[in-house]
Design a protein around this motif. Sequence first.
Motif, PDB file in Angstrom:
ATOM      1  N   THR A   1      48.302  -5.349  10.561  1.00  0.00           N
ATOM      2  CA  THR A   1      49.612  -4.717  10.431  1.00  0.00           C
ATOM      3  C   THR A   1      49.986  -3.984  11.715  1.00  0.00           C
ATOM      4  N   VAL A   2      51.236  -4.134  12.123  1.00  0.00           N
ATOM      5  CA  VAL A   2      51.780  -3.362  13.240  1.00  0.00           C
ATOM      6  C   VAL A   2      52.778  -2.372  12.665  1.00  0.00           C
ATOM      7  N   VAL A   3      52.626  -1.080  13.012  1.00  0.00           N
ATOM      8  CA  VAL A   3      53.503  -0.056  12.452  1.00  0.00           C
ATOM      9  C   VAL A   3      54.208   0.700  13.568  1.00  0.00           C
ATOM     10  N   LEU A   4      55.445   1.067  13.304  1.00  0.00           N
ATOM     11  CA  LEU A   4      56.223   1.907  14.204  1.00  0.00           C
ATOM     12  C   LEU A   4      56.040   3.343  13.755  1.00  0.00           C
ATOM     13  N   VAL A   5      55.445   4.186  14.622  1.00  0.00           N
ATOM     14  CA  VAL A   5      55.189   5.574  14.258  1.00  0.00           C
ATOM     15  C   VAL A   5      56.158   6.481  14.991  1.00  0.00           C
TER      16      VAL A   5
END
Length: 573
Positions: free
Chosen positions: A547-551
Amino acid sequence: MSASHGTAASPFKQPRAVWAVAFACVISFMGIGLVDPILPALAENLHASPSQVSLLFSSYLIVTAVAMLLVGWFSSRFGAKRTLVIGLAVIVVFAALAGTAGSINGIVGFRAGWGLGNALFIATSLAVIVASASGGFGGAIILYETALGLGIAVGPLLGGELGAISWRGPFFGVAVLMAIALVATLAFVPALPRPERRSSPLDPLKALRHRGLLTMGIMALLYNWGFFTMLGYAPYPMELNAHQLGLVFTGWGLLVAAFSVFFAPRLQARYGTAPVLYANLLGLGIVMAVIAAGVGTPAVVIVAVILSGAFIGINNTLTTQAVMLVSPVERPVASSAYGFLRFIGGGLAPYVAGKLADATDLSVPFYLGAATFLLAIPVLASGHHLLRAAETDTGEGEPLTPVLTPVGAAPRGGTRPVIVAVGAHDGAAATVDTAARFAQDTGSPLEIVHVQQTAVVEEQAVDTETADQARAAVTAHLDRLAALDIPVTGQILSSVGDHAAAGRVLARHAAEVGARAIAVGRSPRGPLAQFADGSLTTALTHAADCTVVLVDPEHTPRPLTSATLSELRAEAH
């Protein structure tokens, strides 16, 4: 860089030093297009032939080429600011003298001096902007790209307007504007530290012993031969006045700027550097052949010249990209060697074209230009395996693709980490801290990947930070989180310009270490750049197995998918 750094800061909130150099960049980028609208007027008013007028380009570019061998040596001894100031002063003096000249030979001579000043300026301007910018290089590159676009597009328009008054107008206009930039540079740009290592004038010539750099340099020489043949001779068969020529070359300049900054990176990310260059050189060859065949029909020449701007914008960016990828020497040395060869091609072309036009007819120089574009294709093909190796990391030659270098203690196996990608920016700490909380919530250690890039903008390239600066940034993150008893390791991801390649390398690394997730922050370049095709974030999202998440410190982490990337792009409009 596309993945970065906390809350986005405005790239236009910069110190006055950055604005001073950016303004000078706009005027510098005007330089070549500025004189195109007045070429026929110069020939008429000074009773000169087109071949004599073409020497305006030859003297300017040949002196620039030779000076490129010396600017690295000069800057390393006298400092970037002094190099900038001297370059600006030389341009002011010789542009003004060109405006006072009474013969074509006088203008040709003064343009040579202008070329010396231009070499001193362009070799250091991007580096000074990056070094002086607040909040990292992202905003600095946006400013440089903006200056490039404005200069290329506005130069012909201003040249046409001033040229409609007098052929002397563009020369005096540049002198006045550069004088303003000179005063601003003296007042606002601080003295910058000199490089630890002093370069030699022979370094660029020695660098040409490397096959990859020599191959790309010869390809650039052939490309610039065709390019400056068109720039130097296309105004004549158009049969337009200075104002009308200014509008035509403004349309051309808008396409150069747009395709250089926005479209070239996306095409490169999708198809690769070499395939795009092959197609682009073929397209330029066809356009040049159309100009040659239709040289007696002004409408054909006008449309073809404007359309050529798209191909030229792509080629300028990707040729520089290719040079940086295959060159095993330091960036400034590679840039000087490459600049020497490409400017030599640009300088010789108008002279030879003039002789051919005088001996035959006006179509022959354009046919020769088309041939040089096409000849550049097999030259590029002879170095294809070197470029391909650099892009795909096959193990041939030097390690020129994005590479990871550990910083600090080695990671302990057994637990899947969360990786956070950041860059040199004021918001990087906030992004790392947010990712650390996300890692704690999932019971994972954190791995910080600091992305260190060589920025490539049109035909300029500069390291955005030194290896020591990148290592210091990672160490600061490690020390801060270790004090909070958070398990953390660090890496530096070194990359040359190609954001998508860096994203793919990061995705491959995440798969190798079994990462639970990869976190990225908001980019200071804004959502349009961050979530566009060809960006680090987009390439990473498509290539990653995890998973790639925008924080964001102010919002809940947002998983990224193809659908959410589209939503984020739509939200930015």
